[in-house]
Enzyme design. Structure first.
Site, mmCIF file in Angstrom:
data_model
loop_
_atom_site.group_PDB
_atom_site.id
_atom_site.type_symbol
_atom_site.label_atom_id
_atom_site.label_comp_id
_atom_site.label_asym_id
_atom_site.label_seq_id
_atom_site.Cartn_x
_atom_site.Cartn_y
_atom_site.Cartn_z
ATOM 1 N N TYR A 37 73.351 55.253 27.121
ATOM 2 C CA TYR A 37 74.012 54.753 25.914
ATOM 3 C C TYR A 37 74.944 53.599 26.295
ATOM 4 O O TYR A 37 75.065 52.613 25.572
ATOM 5 C CB TYR A 37 74.804 55.873 25.230
ATOM 6 C CG TYR A 37 73.923 56.959 24.667
ATOM 7 C CD1 TYR A 37 73.317 56.800 23.428
ATOM 8 C CD2 TYR A 37 73.672 58.127 25.375
ATOM 9 C CE1 TYR A 37 72.499 57.784 22.905
ATOM 10 C CE2 TYR A 37 72.859 59.114 24.862
ATOM 11 C CZ TYR A 37 72.274 58.943 23.632
ATOM 12 O OH TYR A 37 71.454 59.916 23.121
ATOM 13 N N ASN A 60 67.157 55.939 13.658
ATOM 14 C CA ASN A 60 66.065 55.050 14.059
ATOM 15 C C ASN A 60 64.845 55.214 13.145
ATOM 16 O O ASN A 60 64.171 56.234 13.173
ATOM 17 C CB ASN A 60 65.687 55.385 15.515
ATOM 18 C CG ASN A 60 64.446 54.652 15.970
ATOM 19 O OD1 ASN A 60 64.040 53.666 15.350
ATOM 20 N ND2 ASN A 60 63.857 55.116 17.046
ATOM 21 N N CYS A 68 63.646 55.641 21.293
ATOM 22 C CA CYS A 68 65.011 56.140 21.412
ATOM 23 C C CYS A 68 65.088 57.311 22.401
ATOM 24 O O CYS A 68 66.162 57.629 22.880
ATOM 25 C CB CYS A 68 65.557 56.530 20.049
ATOM 26 S SG CYS A 68 64.548 57.721 19.177
ATOM 27 N N HIS A 69 63.938 57.909 22.709
ATOM 28 C CA HIS A 69 63.967 59.028 23.661
ATOM 29 C C HIS A 69 64.237 58.548 25.084
ATOM 30 O O HIS A 69 64.512 59.343 25.964
ATOM 31 C CB HIS A 69 62.643 59.786 23.610
ATOM 32 C CG HIS A 69 61.453 58.962 23.976
ATOM 33 N ND1 HIS A 69 60.855 58.102 23.084
ATOM 34 C CD2 HIS A 69 60.780 58.835 25.142
ATOM 35 C CE1 HIS A 69 59.837 57.500 23.702
ATOM 36 N NE2 HIS A 69 59.771 57.916 24.933
ATOM 37 N N GLU A 97 55.848 59.983 30.377
ATOM 38 C CA GLU A 97 55.936 58.579 30.788
ATOM 39 C C GLU A 97 56.383 58.442 32.234
ATOM 40 O O GLU A 97 56.610 57.350 32.717
ATOM 41 C CB GLU A 97 56.926 57.839 29.883
ATOM 42 C CG GLU A 97 56.474 57.763 28.442
ATOM 43 C CD GLU A 97 57.489 56.994 27.591
ATOM 44 O OE1 GLU A 97 58.490 56.522 28.149
ATOM 45 O OE2 GLU A 97 57.242 56.878 26.385
#
Length: 100
Positions: A37, A60, A68-69, A97
């Site tokens: 953040y 979002n 956003c994850h 990912e």
DNA sequence: TTCCTGACGCTCG
DNA sequence: GCGAGCGCCAGGA
């Protein structure tokens, strides 16, 4: 969708410049990477607005186009995640990912 | 216009 | 090393 398209959609939805900057900065996080953040706040020129960053990610409207994850807390924990599935889902997506 | 809230970070005891 | 408290900023009521 590219960055211009995202910006355009956000403008259409009436998002503020600050919100748009946060989401664009989030969109720029490469696949397989994470940002904190604080990183996002710094990137948009408001290094102390990390709390406001969370407020933006919560609403979002372009998930998962805007990942956003990939935004986590600076201590390495995941923080929160408002989409269905919550932080468990967030963890799964990051593992998928290979971001973590 | 003002107050409250929040997906956080940092400092101090 | 850990927890509590305080500070930061933007948005919404």
């Amino acid at each position: 969708m590219d960055e211009r398209g995202i910006r355009k959609r956000l403008v259409q939805k009436g998002f503020t410049d600050f919100q748009i900057k946060v989401l664009i900065a989030t969109y720029r996080i490469p696949k397989g990477k994470t940002a904190t953040y604080k990183d996002i706040a710094k990137r948009i020129g408001h290094p102390h607005a990390y709390r406001a960053v969370g407020s933006v990610l919560k609403i979002n409207p372009l998930a998962p186009t805007v990942p956003c994850h990939r935004v986590i807390k600076s201590d390495g924990s995941l923080g929160n995640f408002s989409s269905p599935g919550g932080t468990r889902r967030k963890m799964q997506m990051l593992k998928a990912e290979r971001a973590i």
